[in-house]
Design a protein around this motif. Sequence first.
Motif, PDB file in Angstrom:
ATOM      1  N   LYS A 149       0.887  -1.155   0.000  1.00  0.00           N
ATOM      2  CA  LYS A 149       0.000   0.000   0.000  1.00  0.00           C
ATOM      3  C   LYS A 149       0.929   1.209   0.000  1.00  0.00           C
ATOM      4  CE  LYS A 149      -2.833   1.396   3.524  1.00  0.00           C
ATOM      5  NZ  LYS A 149      -3.771   1.235   4.614  1.00  0.00           N
ATOM      6  N   ALA A 150       0.743   2.120  -0.959  1.00  0.00           N
ATOM      7  CA  ALA A 150       1.781   3.140  -1.097  1.00  0.00           C
ATOM      8  C   ALA A 150       1.243   4.486  -1.556  1.00  0.00           C
ATOM      9  CB  ALA A 150       2.820   2.643  -2.113  1.00  0.00           C
ATOM     10  N   ILE A 151       1.942   5.518  -1.177  1.00  0.00           N
ATOM     11  CA  ILE A 151       1.746   6.842  -1.767  1.00  0.00           C
ATOM     12  C   ILE A 151       2.918   7.022  -2.716  1.00  0.00           C
ATOM     13  CG2 ILE A 151       1.782   9.325  -1.292  1.00  0.00           C
ATOM     14  CD1 ILE A 151       0.431   8.608   1.416  1.00  0.00           C
ATOM     15  N   VAL A 152       2.624   7.099  -4.014  1.00  0.00           N
ATOM     16  CA  VAL A 152       3.700   7.101  -5.013  1.00  0.00           C
ATOM     17  C   VAL A 152       3.761   8.406  -5.809  1.00  0.00           C
ATOM     18  CG1 VAL A 152       3.697   4.583  -5.246  1.00  0.00           C
ATOM     19  CG2 VAL A 152       2.263   5.939  -6.766  1.00  0.00           C
ATOM     20  N   ASN A 153       2.874   9.346  -5.514  1.00  0.00           N
ATOM     21  CA  ASN A 153       2.931  10.622  -6.223  1.00  0.00           C
ATOM     22  C   ASN A 153       3.093  11.756  -5.210  1.00  0.00           C
ATOM     23  OD1 ASN A 153       1.245  13.169  -7.332  1.00  0.00           O
ATOM     24  ND2 ASN A 153       2.294  12.149  -9.009  1.00  0.00           N
ATOM     25  N   GLY A 154       4.200  12.482  -5.342  1.00  0.00           N
ATOM     26  CA  GLY A 154       4.507  13.544  -4.388  1.00  0.00           C
ATOM     27  C   GLY A 154       3.603  14.750  -4.544  1.00  0.00           C
ATOM     28  N   SER A 155       3.292  15.119  -5.796  1.00  0.00           N
ATOM     29  CA  SER A 155       2.520  16.352  -6.019  1.00  0.00           C
ATOM     30  C   SER A 155       1.119  16.266  -5.422  1.00  0.00           C
ATOM     31  CB  SER A 155       2.398  16.640  -7.521  1.00  0.00           C
ATOM     32  OG  SER A 155       3.670  16.804  -8.063  1.00  0.00           O
ATOM     33  N   THR A 156       0.421  15.165  -5.663  1.00  0.00           N
ATOM     34  CA  THR A 156      -0.937  15.060  -5.125  1.00  0.00           C
ATOM     35  C   THR A 156      -0.904  14.998  -3.594  1.00  0.00           C
ATOM     36  OG1 THR A 156      -0.786  12.715  -5.642  1.00  0.00           O
ATOM     37  CG2 THR A 156      -2.152  14.048  -7.085  1.00  0.00           C
ATOM     38  N   ASN A 157       0.106  14.356  -3.051  1.00  0.00           N
ATOM     39  CA  ASN A 157       0.203  14.299  -1.598  1.00  0.00           C
ATOM     40  C   ASN A 157       0.496  15.680  -1.022  1.00  0.00           C
ATOM     41  OD1 ASN A 157      -0.037  12.137   0.393  1.00  0.00           O
ATOM     42  ND2 ASN A 157       1.929  12.936   1.108  1.00  0.00           N
ATOM     43  N   PHE A 158       1.327  16.430  -1.752  1.00  0.00           N
ATOM     44  CA  PHE A 158       1.639  17.810  -1.368  1.00  0.00           C
ATOM     45  C   PHE A 158       0.365  18.656  -1.401  1.00  0.00           C
ATOM     46  CE2 PHE A 158       2.931  22.134  -2.435  1.00  0.00           C
ATOM     47  CZ  PHE A 158       3.979  22.370  -1.566  1.00  0.00           C
ATOM     48  N   LYS A 273       3.396  13.184   4.514  1.00  0.00           N
ATOM     49  CA  LYS A 273       2.822  14.491   4.167  1.00  0.00           C
ATOM     50  C   LYS A 273       3.665  15.163   3.085  1.00  0.00           C
ATOM     51  CE  LYS A 273       0.377  15.028   8.364  1.00  0.00           C
ATOM     52  NZ  LYS A 273      -0.287  15.882   9.291  1.00  0.00           N
ATOM     53  N   ASN A 274       3.098  16.231   2.539  1.00  0.00           N
ATOM     54  CA  ASN A 274       3.796  17.011   1.508  1.00  0.00           C
ATOM     55  C   ASN A 274       4.326  16.131   0.386  1.00  0.00           C
ATOM     56  OD1 ASN A 274       3.306  19.653   2.553  1.00  0.00           O
ATOM     57  ND2 ASN A 274       4.660  19.107   4.242  1.00  0.00           N
ATOM     58  N   GLU A 275       5.553  16.395  -0.081  1.00  0.00           N
ATOM     59  CA  GLU A 275       6.034  15.646  -1.258  1.00  0.00           C
ATOM     60  C   GLU A 275       6.630  14.293  -0.889  1.00  0.00           C
ATOM     61  OE1 GLU A 275       7.656  18.050   0.191  1.00  0.00           O
ATOM     62  OE2 GLU A 275       9.784  18.136  -0.323  1.00  0.00           O
ATOM     63  N   TYR A 276       6.485  13.924   0.369  1.00  0.00           N
ATOM     64  CA  TYR A 276       7.001  12.610   0.764  1.00  0.00           C
ATOM     65  C   TYR A 276       6.154  11.490   0.167  1.00  0.00           C
ATOM     66  CZ  TYR A 276      10.474  14.398   3.939  1.00  0.00           C
ATOM     67  OH  TYR A 276      11.585  15.010   4.452  1.00  0.00           O
ATOM     68  N   ASN A 277       6.758  10.345  -0.037  1.00  0.00           N
ATOM     69  CA  ASN A 277       6.062   9.127  -0.436  1.00  0.00           C
ATOM     70  C   ASN A 277       6.250   8.100   0.676  1.00  0.00           C
ATOM     71  OD1 ASN A 277       6.574   8.923  -4.091  1.00  0.00           O
ATOM     72  ND2 ASN A 277       5.463  10.371  -2.850  1.00  0.00           N
ATOM     73  N   GLY A 278       5.425   7.072   0.665  1.00  0.00           N
ATOM     74  CA  GLY A 278       5.568   6.023   1.671  1.00  0.00           C
ATOM     75  C   GLY A 278       5.079   4.703   1.108  1.00  0.00           C
ATOM     76  N   VAL A 279       5.698   3.633   1.541  1.00  0.00           N
ATOM     77  CA  VAL A 279       5.309   2.305   1.062  1.00  0.00           C
ATOM     78  C   VAL A 279       5.184   1.382   2.269  1.00  0.00           C
ATOM     79  CG1 VAL A 279       5.923   0.392  -0.477  1.00  0.00           C
ATOM     80  CG2 VAL A 279       6.699   2.704  -1.029  1.00  0.00           C
ATOM     81  N   VAL A 280       3.999   0.797   2.443  1.00  0.00           N
ATOM     82  CA  VAL A 280       3.821  -0.159   3.536  1.00  0.00           C
ATOM     83  C   VAL A 280       3.713  -1.547   2.918  1.00  0.00           C
ATOM     84  CG1 VAL A 280       2.373  -0.887   5.472  1.00  0.00           C
ATOM     85  CG2 VAL A 280       2.579   1.553   4.915  1.00  0.00           C
ATOM     86  N   ILE A 281       4.631  -2.405   3.311  1.00  0.00           N
ATOM     87  CA  ILE A 281       4.657  -3.765   2.764  1.00  0.00           C
ATOM     88  C   ILE A 281       4.240  -4.738   3.859  1.00  0.00           C
ATOM     89  CG2 ILE A 281       6.258  -5.584   1.993  1.00  0.00           C
ATOM     90  CD1 ILE A 281       7.687  -3.452   0.383  1.00  0.00           C
ATOM     91  N   GLU A 282       3.350  -5.633   3.522  1.00  0.00           N
ATOM     92  CA  GLU A 282       2.963  -6.650   4.493  1.00  0.00           C
ATOM     93  C   GLU A 282       3.428  -7.990   3.947  1.00  0.00           C
ATOM     94  OE1 GLU A 282      -0.906  -7.388   7.238  1.00  0.00           O
ATOM     95  OE2 GLU A 282      -0.939  -5.727   5.828  1.00  0.00           O
ATOM     96  N   SER A 283       4.250  -8.661   4.733  1.00  0.00           N
ATOM     97  CA  SER A 283       4.789  -9.916   4.216  1.00  0.00           C
ATOM     98  C   SER A 283       4.574 -11.026   5.234  1.00  0.00           C
ATOM     99  CB  SER A 283       6.273  -9.758   3.888  1.00  0.00           C
ATOM    100  OG  SER A 283       6.984  -9.506   5.064  1.00  0.00           O
ATOM    101  N   GLY A 284       4.809 -12.249   4.790  1.00  0.00           N
ATOM    102  CA  GLY A 284       4.459 -13.438   5.553  1.00  0.00           C
ATOM    103  C   GLY A 284       4.858 -13.412   7.015  1.00  0.00           C
ATOM    104  N   PHE A 285       6.131 -13.200   7.278  1.00  0.00           N
ATOM    105  CA  PHE A 285       6.600 -13.351   8.651  1.00  0.00           C
ATOM    106  C   PHE A 285       7.014 -12.042   9.289  1.00  0.00           C
ATOM    107  CE2 PHE A 285       7.474 -17.357   6.398  1.00  0.00           C
ATOM    108  CZ  PHE A 285       6.516 -18.121   7.051  1.00  0.00           C
TER     109      PHE A 285
END
Length: 418
Positions: A149-158, A273-285
């Motif tokens: 689950k990720a925020i991959v666009n800085g402009s829209t988040n900004f 927030k702002n132009e930052y992006n973030g990625v949350v990865i959920e994995s098996g263990f």
Amino acid sequence: METHKQLTIGLFGFGVVGEGLYKVLQQTPSLKAGIKKICIKNIDKKRNAPASLFTTERDELLNDPEINVIVEVIDDADAAFHIVSTALNNGKDVVSASKKMIAEHLTALLELQEQTGRSFLYEAAACASIPVIRNLEEYYDNDLLHSIKAIVNGSTNFILTKMFDEGLDFKQALVLAQQLGFAESNPKLDVEGFDAVNKWTFLLTHAYGITAGPDQILFNGIQDIQAADAGVAKSKGQAIRLVAQAQKLRNGKVAAFVLPQFINQEDHLAFVKNEYNGVVIESGFADKQFFYGKGAGSFPTASAVLSDIAALRYQYRYEYKKLYHHQPHELSNDIFLRVYVSFDDINLIPKDRFEWIEEWHANEDRKYLVGVLSFDELKNNNWWKENNTSLVLTPDPVIEDLELRKLKKKSLELAGIL
Ligand code: HSE
């Protein structure tokens, strides 16, 4: 083995990212990588680098046998594909930041890499400074990656941050994003979700071996979000973000989409927030892991290009492990999504296409409902993007088939129908 090879770079583009890279390379002499020539469109524009470096002739770079690395950071996707394919065919390694070009030509680019055996690296093309591609490619085994689950666009988040945390209006926030060099030259690509879905296509390749084009993925941007939607989010202690999501289903396939979403306060993405992006990865263990960093801007993007250039010293190539060494995943539309829809006129909302509706708010100026729709309903129709309607996913929006039947029964029971 040939290591620490001397890198002689031909650079295409001297905009926000190109100039950033030029400066970053000057501050990294240990890399032993030098720019020999820079190809630009407009020779008359004043540049912060010696005039002798510049040319408008592509072939001066592409046919120079001394240049062994082409770095391409232009925003014309067709020209970029021509440059990248010629460079690979001419035996050069290539580093690119052109997400639109990569998304639109992924299959051809995969073939070119196979045929030429050259490296084609593009860490900067998604989430700028966050090393998400190399991590998806190298670290996560296919079966362990439950969801991303990720925020991959800085402009829209900004823009969302400036509007809803600081009270700017949409136009002001967009102009600021443009001035800071975050937005695409055509900002519609950011605002309407094209940039995010382009990035999502190749992130899905590295995560799951999926090679779908942007037109195969359900997406929207933030153009329909209204102040009243943000008000609803606030009243629930939530925020709105443009979220790219992929989730492995019980049928072994993957559901993927890019849509605005309500985010709970304790969600890692609420922190982005702002132009930052973030990625949350959920994995098996490992359970959840969170990657965070600047997703747009000159130096953050140049830092990823620099890292790719450095990796070329060791002949690093993407192996596309999930595509070639595992059973690649397929995309699935076999899910339902819990959505919030706000609108001016209920008569324009096809109520009967909802699996069920669990909240009605008909008295406010801006009316809204919360209900469940099939993925196909959204994929095959546009009513939810028209007539001033806005659609935002609820937190944890994905409902699989079996779960749906149980929830439906419960909601009908509650409504006293069963
Ligand atoms: N316009 C892009 C964004 C630039 O805002 O994320 C970085 O890819």
